[in-house]
Design a protein around this motif. Structure first.
Motif, mmCIF file in Angstrom:
data_model
loop_
_atom_site.group_PDB
_atom_site.id
_atom_site.type_symbol
_atom_site.label_atom_id
_atom_site.label_comp_id
_atom_site.label_asym_id
_atom_site.label_seq_id
_atom_site.Cartn_x
_atom_site.Cartn_y
_atom_site.Cartn_z
ATOM 1 N N ALA A 61 33.029 -12.909 21.034
ATOM 2 C CA ALA A 61 34.396 -12.393 21.164
ATOM 3 C C ALA A 61 35.217 -13.136 22.209
ATOM 4 N N LYS A 62 34.552 -13.612 23.246
ATOM 5 C CA LYS A 62 35.302 -14.254 24.337
ATOM 6 C C LYS A 62 35.719 -15.689 23.992
ATOM 7 N N SER A 86 39.165 -12.497 18.946
ATOM 8 C CA SER A 86 38.178 -11.441 19.233
ATOM 9 C C SER A 86 37.295 -11.113 18.029
#
Length: 288
Positions: A61-62, A86
């Motif tokens: 997600a990062k 994300s």
């Protein structure tokens, strides 16, 4: 300590895969020896994990990437752009080998080729649009050849052959629909919600056929042991609900720790693996 965002059991290799964020690792456990088999570093926040015969697919997600790991050598073989912001759930289409990934902040579903170089094939917008929270982790069911994708309080039913939304289910959920599992014996979906109830749904009709109320906290991942006729809810209260799938009722609780929300089960030994993300341990429960 970490914040584990997904736990998956891989039957062919008898391993448990844990997204250990923000320790920035994917941890692989030997399910028989109950020992760490591998630590794959450099995955900033693993929010979804699914596997095929060759690879583990991890949504990060990062870094907005789909990370591909060789599940035998544990080497990272690719990190491809997720096609949005994300990334959350990732699912392998068990018929074609394609990969389906949901991006939370972009509210889209992106399809990738399941062979190197893992090229992006297509992307579709999810419904409702705009979404309040966006998609959670979806479930591909081989028997039905469909992806069931929770988005806010709705479920988008996606045909992976066209990567189009076939229907949108409103099951009467007031808060959020959460990740689900498939009961291959009854051919029903078992869907967690933040309404303090679990839904048993006929996927051919998109209709609720039973409701299982529970007293607890917010639930996230649900694990299923079809043979033992049990489902287990990753409940942030720390009390994991044990559901009897024949009686459609909560029959017991596994005491863990507050904040727990991801878990999996080994269908052969019936062991339950619960990631304790606050204390950064795995609790293993043996069947009684």
């Amino acid at each position: 300590g970490g914040h584990g965002d997904w736990v998956t059991f891989d039957e062919p290799t008898n391993t448990v895969w844990i997204g250990q964020a923000p320790a920035h690792n994917v941890v692989v456990l030997d399910a028989e020896k109950l020992a760490v088999k591998a630590i794959i570093p450099g995955v900033k926040e693993a929010t979804g994990i699914d596997l095929d015969n060759a690879y583990a697919y991890v949504s990060d997600a990062k870094s907005n990437t789909l990370v591909v790991i060789d599940k035998h050598s544990f080497e990272k073989v690719a990190a491809v752009d997720s096609g949005g912001e994300s990334p959350d759930g990732v699912s392998v289409d068990r018929r074609t080998g394609k990969i389906l990934l949901a991006n939370d902040d972009s509210n889209n579903e992106v399809m990738f080729d399941g062979k190197p170089p893992f090229t992006k094939i297509s992307a579709i917008g999810l419904k409702p649009h705009p979404a309040k929270h966006g998609p959670d982790v979806g479930l591909y069911v081989r028997e039905l050849d469909r992806l069931y994708q929770p988005v806010d309080n709705m479920i988008d039913v996606i045909d992976p052959n066209t990567n189009q939304i076939e229907s949108v289910w409103d099951l009467g959920v007031k808060t959020d629909a959460k990740p689900m599992v498939y009961d291959s014996k009854t051919e029903h979906l078992v869907i967690g919600t933040r309404d303090k109830k679990m839904l048993i749904v006929d996927p051919t009709l998109g209709k609720v056929i039973a409701t299982i109320p529970f007293q607890g906290g917010d639930i996230d991942e649900t694990a299923i042991d079809v043979g033992a006729r049990r489902a287990f809810m990753g409940d942030k209260s720390g009390n994991v609900e044990v559901v009897d799938l024949d009686a459609n009722t909560v029959i017991d609780h596994l005491m863990t720790e507050k904040g727990v929300h991801t878990l999996t089960v080994d269908p052969k030994t019936h062991r339950i693996f619960v990631y304790l993300n606050v204390s950064n341990k795995v609790a293993v429960f043996e069947p009684t």
